[in-house]
Design an enzyme around this catalytic site. Structure first.
Site, PDB file in Angstrom:
ATOM      1  N   ARG A  65      11.009   5.086   5.180  1.00  0.00           N
ATOM      2  CA  ARG A  65      10.871   6.286   4.356  1.00  0.00           C
ATOM      3  C   ARG A  65       9.447   6.801   4.472  1.00  0.00           C
ATOM      4  O   ARG A  65       8.493   6.067   4.232  1.00  0.00           O
ATOM      5  CB  ARG A  65      11.196   5.998   2.884  1.00  0.00           C
ATOM      6  CG  ARG A  65      11.440   7.287   2.074  1.00  0.00           C
ATOM      7  CD  ARG A  65      11.598   7.032   0.582  1.00  0.00           C
ATOM      8  NE  ARG A  65      10.346   6.620  -0.014  1.00  0.00           N
ATOM      9  CZ  ARG A  65      10.200   5.543  -0.782  1.00  0.00           C
ATOM     10  NH1 ARG A  65      11.210   4.754  -1.060  1.00  0.00           N
ATOM     11  NH2 ARG A  65       9.020   5.241  -1.294  1.00  0.00           N
ATOM     12  N   GLU A 113       2.381   8.268   2.864  1.00  0.00           N
ATOM     13  CA  GLU A 113       2.461   6.971   3.539  1.00  0.00           C
ATOM     14  C   GLU A 113       3.798   6.827   4.243  1.00  0.00           C
ATOM     15  O   GLU A 113       4.742   7.567   3.987  1.00  0.00           O
ATOM     16  CB  GLU A 113       2.266   5.821   2.551  1.00  0.00           C
ATOM     17  CG  GLU A 113       3.337   5.712   1.491  1.00  0.00           C
ATOM     18  CD  GLU A 113       3.057   4.610   0.470  1.00  0.00           C
ATOM     19  OE1 GLU A 113       2.043   3.915   0.590  1.00  0.00           O
ATOM     20  OE2 GLU A 113       3.874   4.464  -0.457  1.00  0.00           O
ATOM     21  N   ASN A 116       6.694   3.988   4.821  1.00  0.00           N
ATOM     22  CA  ASN A 116       7.186   2.702   4.321  1.00  0.00           C
ATOM     23  C   ASN A 116       8.165   2.111   5.330  1.00  0.00           C
ATOM     24  O   ASN A 116       9.124   2.777   5.721  1.00  0.00           O
ATOM     25  CB  ASN A 116       7.905   2.914   2.993  1.00  0.00           C
ATOM     26  CG  ASN A 116       7.009   3.559   1.949  1.00  0.00           C
ATOM     27  OD1 ASN A 116       6.171   2.893   1.352  1.00  0.00           O
ATOM     28  ND2 ASN A 116       7.150   4.859   1.743  1.00  0.00           N
ATOM     29  N   SER A 119      13.202   1.801  -1.259  1.00  0.00           N
ATOM     30  CA  SER A 119      14.140   1.777  -2.385  1.00  0.00           C
ATOM     31  C   SER A 119      14.784   3.127  -2.639  1.00  0.00           C
ATOM     32  O   SER A 119      14.357   4.148  -2.107  1.00  0.00           O
ATOM     33  CB  SER A 119      13.406   1.302  -3.640  1.00  0.00           C
ATOM     34  OG  SER A 119      12.292   2.123  -3.873  1.00  0.00           O
ATOM     35  N   LYS A 170      -1.228   0.232   5.284  1.00  0.00           N
ATOM     36  CA  LYS A 170      -2.083   1.419   5.125  1.00  0.00           C
ATOM     37  C   LYS A 170      -3.162   1.478   6.223  1.00  0.00           C
ATOM     38  O   LYS A 170      -3.532   2.538   6.699  1.00  0.00           O
ATOM     39  CB  LYS A 170      -2.728   1.397   3.744  1.00  0.00           C
ATOM     40  CG  LYS A 170      -1.715   1.243   2.621  1.00  0.00           C
ATOM     41  CD  LYS A 170      -1.884   2.251   1.547  1.00  0.00           C
ATOM     42  CE  LYS A 170      -0.850   2.222   0.440  1.00  0.00           C
ATOM     43  NZ  LYS A 170      -0.037   1.074   0.232  1.00  0.00           N
ATOM     44  N   LYS A 227      -7.220   3.351  -1.532  1.00  0.00           N
ATOM     45  CA  LYS A 227      -5.954   2.609  -1.439  1.00  0.00           C
ATOM     46  C   LYS A 227      -6.183   1.192  -0.938  1.00  0.00           C
ATOM     47  O   LYS A 227      -6.692   0.993   0.163  1.00  0.00           O
ATOM     48  CB  LYS A 227      -5.007   3.322  -0.459  1.00  0.00           C
ATOM     49  CG  LYS A 227      -4.516   4.675  -0.943  1.00  0.00           C
ATOM     50  CD  LYS A 227      -3.434   5.201  -0.022  1.00  0.00           C
ATOM     51  CE  LYS A 227      -2.627   6.287  -0.692  1.00  0.00           C
ATOM     52  NZ  LYS A 227      -1.427   6.631   0.064  1.00  0.00           N
ATOM     53  N   GLU A 277       1.703  -2.742  -1.398  1.00  0.00           N
ATOM     54  CA  GLU A 277       2.856  -1.862  -1.626  1.00  0.00           C
ATOM     55  C   GLU A 277       3.356  -2.055  -3.059  1.00  0.00           C
ATOM     56  O   GLU A 277       2.982  -2.997  -3.730  1.00  0.00           O
ATOM     57  CB  GLU A 277       3.990  -2.213  -0.644  1.00  0.00           C
ATOM     58  CG  GLU A 277       3.609  -2.073   0.826  1.00  0.00           C
ATOM     59  CD  GLU A 277       3.082  -0.712   1.190  1.00  0.00           C
ATOM     60  OE1 GLU A 277       3.549   0.299   0.619  1.00  0.00           O
ATOM     61  OE2 GLU A 277       2.174  -0.623   2.021  1.00  0.00           O
ATOM     62  N   GLY A 278       4.230  -1.143  -3.498  1.00  0.00           N
ATOM     63  CA  GLY A 278       4.946  -1.377  -4.750  1.00  0.00           C
ATOM     64  C   GLY A 278       4.504  -0.554  -5.944  1.00  0.00           C
ATOM     65  O   GLY A 278       5.024  -0.723  -7.028  1.00  0.00           O
ATOM     66  N   ARG A 306      10.862  12.251  -6.028  1.00  0.00           N
ATOM     67  CA  ARG A 306      10.348  11.622  -7.251  1.00  0.00           C
ATOM     68  C   ARG A 306       9.428  12.613  -7.952  1.00  0.00           C
ATOM     69  O   ARG A 306       8.573  13.237  -7.303  1.00  0.00           O
ATOM     70  CB  ARG A 306       9.561  10.350  -6.924  1.00  0.00           C
ATOM     71  CG  ARG A 306      10.437   9.174  -6.585  1.00  0.00           C
ATOM     72  CD  ARG A 306       9.649   8.036  -6.011  1.00  0.00           C
ATOM     73  NE  ARG A 306       9.007   8.409  -4.766  1.00  0.00           N
ATOM     74  CZ  ARG A 306       8.238   7.596  -4.047  1.00  0.00           C
ATOM     75  NH1 ARG A 306       8.029   6.370  -4.457  1.00  0.00           N
ATOM     76  NH2 ARG A 306       7.701   8.002  -2.918  1.00  0.00           N
TER      77      ARG A 306
END
Length: 478
Positions: free
Chosen positions: A130, A146, A148, A153, A311, A365, A369-370, A452
């Site tokens: 993603r 970014e 992923n 998810s 990253k 950064k 992740e998360g 989102r």
């Protein structure tokens, strides 16, 4: 609610309340749900303690030209991830400083190095990716946040939000002045299931299963169960769910490389965990990760694909002439560069100086992740000054990124059955699926999207981390 995310007049508060009730009832009836944090067992026992997923009441607006651009980029990014994954030295060299200050990256690189040392070949490679973007109001351009490459998810739940918003617009059409056909179709969960089943086909063992690696406690399990459902119903493929510690206790790799878990041959290992240090509380979990990597099962992602999503690699790929190392097509390279935001390593003294002077223009950064890890505003200045004082390689654990300023708009956010209006910004994630077997590209597709939306004063975008709500997309002419 004065405007429906930007333009037409929208309903009065009583109508908004009615829509919110209809929306949350629809969520409950159609599986747009997550585990309720207030119920202790909601992350371990399916069907216990459900609550509707946090949602936006109406879709976020995006000009169609940017939507087309984002979709067009997906197969190019898929191909790039695959090409970079094959250059083990590039991954090891680029992350060599990061590993000195970040134990997690170091452990991943250790597994990767072991695979390089035995010339481990991943003939069948599956990536479910993603790429996340925001529309920068300063430059009116779509910029990548970014890429992923592990455990992306919400393919299950975001497909449902699209349906919900179409239902609401059709039901309240006379109040909203919106056209449900302007919401792009989103069947991400079906497409993810198809990619997993095609990898299972390539593995070519009829009795084998897909093994989903999950966290011991997972409140977002229903998002995952949508993929399990489509794998079984549409493709006849069985999925088993295992934690890393269960894999360590129940699995073995046979002399021919076959991964057997609890007596069943595994065709595809699909990671929905393993992306954060918290997933490896002991050596058992690391041992499980290495064991799976050593096997002949298809890994989604392999350790190489996982590392490409760091990253630091994103920042390396943004350097001049690096994309040319992996891709030949000049037009495709130009399209990728067009969406790159400013990215710098902290050995660039001028940029560090700029970030200390004008911290609001940057995001700091860490290699994590998360959600919930990025540093913004005055904290950027304080952290950089502290890291400079620490000296050594402390700066290598971070990268600096140009801060993107999306235009804020009013939206109604619904969480825990309560709707409230807020000034919000949105982030678009485009899913991609890539499957190849040796020289044959079996699949390279854009497959659905995640929108989102978050209150504009919130800097982090993770829904599962509690900062954002799930949304869909309303295409506009400009």
């Amino acid at each position: 609610m004065s405007t429906a995310k930007g333009n037409p007049p929208s309903p009065d508060p009583a109508a908004v309340e009615e829509m919110a009730r209809d929306a949350t009832a629809w969520c409950a009836m159609h599986g747009l749900v997550v585990g309720d944090r207030a119920e202790q067992r909601s992350g371990t026992v399916p069907g216990v303690g459900l609550v509707h997923a946090p949602i936006s009441l109406l879709p976020a607006r995006l000009p169609e030209s940017f939507w087309s651009q984002a979709c067009e980029l997906a197969p190019i990014f898929n191909e790039l991830v695959d090409r970079v994954s094959l250059d083990g030295d590039f991954l090891q060299d680029s992350l060599s400083k990061t590993r000195q200050v970040d134990d997690f990256t170091s452990r991943l690189l250790e597994i990767h190095r072991k695979m390089m040392d035995i010339n481990k070949e991943e003939n069948i490679r599956l990536g479910l990716h993603r790429s996340d973007y925001m529309l920068d109001s300063e430059t009116n351009s779509l910029l990548q946040i970014e890429m992923n490459t592990i455990s992306v998810s919400f393919p299950g739940l975001c497909s449902l939000v699209t349906k919900l918003h179409r239902v609401l617009i059709n039901q309240y059409g006379n109040l909203l002045c919106l056209d449900s056909k302007r919401i792009p179709e989103n069947v991400a969960s079906q497409q993810f299931a198809e990619a997993l089943s095609r990898a299972w086909d390539e593995f070519n063992v009829d009795s084998a299963v897909v093994m989903m690696i999950v966290q011991p406690e997972e409140r977002n399990m229903y998002d995952q169960y949508w993929i399990v459902k489509y794998l079984k119903e549409s493709h006849g493929v069985t999925t088993i769910r295992k934690t890393l510690s269960e894999v360590e206790a129940e699995s073995q790799v046979l002399p021919d490389g076959t991964l057997v878990v609890d007596g069943r041959t595994v065709a595809v290992v699909y990671f929905r965990a393993g992306y954060t240090p918290n997933d490896y509380p002991s050596e058992a979990e690391w041992s499980a990760r290495l064991l799976m990597e050593q096997s002949s099962a298809v890994k989604c992602p392999s350790i190489s694909y996982h590392l490409v999503g760091t990253k630091k690699i994103q920042q390396e790929l943004a350097k001049p002439n690096v994309l040319e190392r992996f891709l030949e097509n000049k037009e495709e390279i130009a399209k990728l560069r067009q969406c790159f935001a400013g990215l710098w390593s902290l050995d660039d003294e001028e940029i560090v100086k700029s970030a200390i002077e004008t911290p609001d223009l940057f995001v700091l950064k860490p290699q994590r992740e998360g959600g919930g890890n990025n540093i913004y505003g005055l904290d950027v200045r304080e952290t950089l000054i502290r890291l400079q004082k620490e000296g050594g390689d402390a700066l290598s654990a971070y990268i600096l990124m140009q801060r993107i300023f999306p235009k804020a708009s009013l939206a109604n956010l619904v969480r825990g059955g309560v709707s409230h209006e807020a000034l919000t910004i949105s982030e678009l994630g485009i899913y991609g699926a890539y499957l190849r077997n040796k020289d044959k590209v079996v699949m390279n597709d854009q497959c659905g999207y995640l929108m989102r939306t978050k209150v504009s004063s919130s800097d982090e975008g993770g829904v599962a981390a509690g900062f954002a709500v799930l949304d869909s997309l309303y295409l506009t002419d400009k």
